[in-house]
Design a protein around this motif. Structure first.
Motif, mmCIF file in Angstrom:
data_model
loop_
_atom_site.group_PDB
_atom_site.id
_atom_site.type_symbol
_atom_site.label_atom_id
_atom_site.label_comp_id
_atom_site.label_asym_id
_atom_site.label_seq_id
_atom_site.Cartn_x
_atom_site.Cartn_y
_atom_site.Cartn_z
ATOM 1 N N ILE B 39 0.849 -1.201 0.000
ATOM 2 C CA ILE B 39 0.000 0.000 0.000
ATOM 3 C C ILE B 39 0.880 1.245 0.000
ATOM 4 O O ILE B 39 1.770 1.380 0.838
ATOM 5 N N HIS B 41 0.864 5.472 0.243
ATOM 6 C CA HIS B 41 0.017 6.579 0.702
ATOM 7 C C HIS B 41 0.270 7.790 -0.185
ATOM 8 O O HIS B 41 1.383 8.301 -0.246
ATOM 9 N N ALA B 117 4.293 8.057 -0.311
ATOM 10 C CA ALA B 117 5.126 7.502 0.752
ATOM 11 C C ALA B 117 4.982 5.994 0.798
ATOM 12 O O ALA B 117 3.877 5.453 0.653
ATOM 13 N N ALA B 118 6.117 5.313 0.999
ATOM 14 C CA ALA B 118 6.147 3.850 1.128
ATOM 15 C C ALA B 118 7.067 3.500 2.289
ATOM 16 O O ALA B 118 8.210 3.954 2.302
ATOM 17 N N SER B 119 6.586 2.725 3.238
ATOM 18 C CA SER B 119 7.399 2.409 4.421
ATOM 19 C C SER B 119 7.285 0.941 4.799
ATOM 20 O O SER B 119 6.208 0.349 4.714
ATOM 21 N N HIS B 120 8.411 0.374 5.204
ATOM 22 C CA HIS B 120 8.464 -0.990 5.739
ATOM 23 C C HIS B 120 9.136 -0.959 7.106
ATOM 24 O O HIS B 120 10.198 -0.341 7.252
ATOM 25 N N VAL B 121 8.572 -1.648 8.084
ATOM 26 C CA VAL B 121 9.268 -1.867 9.353
ATOM 27 C C VAL B 121 9.964 -3.231 9.252
ATOM 28 O O VAL B 121 9.315 -4.238 8.993
ATOM 29 N N TYR B 135 13.364 1.643 15.148
ATOM 30 C CA TYR B 135 13.019 0.555 14.236
ATOM 31 C C TYR B 135 14.199 0.335 13.301
ATOM 32 O O TYR B 135 14.914 1.282 12.977
ATOM 33 N N TYR B 137 14.161 0.004 9.516
ATOM 34 C CA TYR B 137 13.082 0.357 8.589
ATOM 35 C C TYR B 137 13.659 0.779 7.242
ATOM 36 O O TYR B 137 14.855 1.075 7.113
ATOM 37 N N SER B 139 12.092 3.518 4.385
ATOM 38 C CA SER B 139 10.973 4.378 3.996
ATOM 39 C C SER B 139 11.403 5.272 2.849
ATOM 40 O O SER B 139 12.543 5.734 2.794
ATOM 41 N N LYS B 199 15.038 6.730 3.539
ATOM 42 C CA LYS B 199 15.853 6.530 4.727
ATOM 43 C C LYS B 199 15.824 5.048 5.072
ATOM 44 O O LYS B 199 14.766 4.408 5.008
#
Lengths: 284, 284
Positions: B39, B41, B117-121, B135, B137, B139, B199
């Motif tokens: 997903i 955003h 925006a795309a982020s993974h933890v 975290y 991460y 992003s 980052k």
């Protein structure tokens, strides 16, 4: 729904316009989606850029005035982010009345207007044709005004709330309270919420009537759901760890996180088998 | 990095200001974060609201002019979203020249300004004090201008690209091409990218020197990493499925998804054991 369920007012900017059968304005539902999301996306406008700024941040709904409040009560959003200097500075300026005026010339409420998004994918919905593919998902958006928390007790409340949202009960098992230097270098934002909405999709794949009556097609294309959820793996001790055994509260927090996330995804999937198939073009 | 690595130009709105040792502007890194995120955003400004609109959408980087382009090449972002009517209408208006002018009065490039925006933890970093928790991460944020794809071939390219990004090879195993009605009712956006940044945090917990030299504290607080990743569960056939056995391409796509996500989280964790601990207050 019982009449005691609180709902956010629908504003022009918060109303869900498409697939609105999936929409909800329930505080309980929205707050739960936000509170279980490990990363929130916080969007706001910085002067001089045509593009909104979006920062990934960690946050949690809470009430400093009434810490025992339920998830479905009126709550504030507390935010902590590593990349926070820009949003913190803007939020200070807006709180000081340096911000925009609204169209009627009246000063807006204090704080930087921010939009917060939280989304979970609970599964892939694989249907007969790409057009009807979907996710089972839960997504929420909150709209509010962010200000920097200056009260010392409220700041400490926010720090503990956010730490324990990442790993339940972690705060009191670490070196607390923060030192004076740590305290000064950490910023916590409080977002006063003005509106919010969520969309939730669970259940069966759906297809058009023509496709569903096509025996050759149904014999050829596998249809169903693949659950998807976050998982915490086996903890790995760090290089300067001196605690031999993983503490029970960490082990339990991890197991509960995994069980809850898997259960949400499987509950959405369970509706696949329980529900009767209904052609995609016969409702909504 | 080899000199052939492309980087996005740093703009005032895209430059990472905090913890910039974690920042990268590499197209390869940014595009891979975006392409593996289920997903995205998408944030943009709608007239009359102080709050940016944020929509969860599905998207993928691609090049219609050169479909064989690598992840690290100059690419467009193709977006498909269920809640897309507002963004599609705004994007049409901006493309028609009804949009804003910039400060100098010159017309901006066509398209609606959007931030994606795309982020993974990848894991929880548990250290001695809440202030140093973090975290692992990845992003990414992209800034660009969105227009509706009108060319028939490019639209079909975008639909296939996005479908196969959710489940590898799914498109050709379904009923395609889309019917005329499906084709008309689906909108695909192309975002021409102007800037982007990412980052990435991997590796060890870090703490202040004083805390790390505190034997009592290190004997009491467990420190380390808990890997976190997305998992696809066992596929569940839907109520009108007539294919007895799960097709091989679905089984493989699911297993590869799980293996890749777990590997990324564990690779970040592996650095915990390899790296020497260095006090948090001795660099950056």
């Amino acid at each position: 729904m019982p009449s005691t369920t609180l709902e956010y007012p629908t504003q022009p900017y918060s109303k869900v316009n498409r697939y609105d059968a999936r929409a909800t304005y329930s505080l309980e539902t929205i707050h739960q989606i936000v509170n279980s999301c490990p990363i929130l996306h916080v969007s706001f406008n910085a002067p001089g850029s045509p593009f909104p700024t979006v920062l990934p941040m960690i946050g949690q709904m809470g009430s400093f005035a009434r810490p025992s409040a339920d998830t479905g009560d009126v709550l504030d959003l507390y935010l902590h982010g590593y990349v926070s200097s820009r949003i913190m500075n803007l939020s200070r300026k807006e709180a000081d009345g340096e911000g925009h005026q609204d169209a009627a010339g009246a000063p807006p409420p204090p704080g930087l207007p921010v939009t917060i998004a939280a989304s979970h994918v609970d599964g892939l919905i694989l249907s007969l044709t790409p057009n009807t593919h979907d996710y089972n998902y839960r997504s929420a958006v909150l709209f509010g005004r962010a200000t920097v928390v200056t009260d010392a007790d409220e700041k400490l409340y926010g720090m503990e709330l956010i730490t324990d949202s990442v790993v339940r009960d972690r705060w009191r098992h670490t070196r607390v309270p923060p030192s004076s230097a740590e305290y000064q270098s950490t910023s916590i934002l409080r977002v006063k919420i003005e509106a919010g909405s969520a969309k939730v999709r669970t259940g069966v794949p759906r297809d058009n009537k023509d496709d569903m009556e096509d025996a050759e097609l149904r014999g050829r294309v596998w249809t169903g759901m693949i659950p998807m959820h976050l998982t915490m793996g086996e903890p790995i001790a760090g290089p300067y760890n001196k605690v031999d055994k993983l503490p029970g509260y960490l082990d339990e927090a991890r197991k509960d996180f995994n069980a809850w996330n898997e259960e949400v995804a499987l509950e959405a999937a369970a509706k696949v088998m329980a529900a009767k198939p209904k052609p995609e073009d016969e409702e909504d």
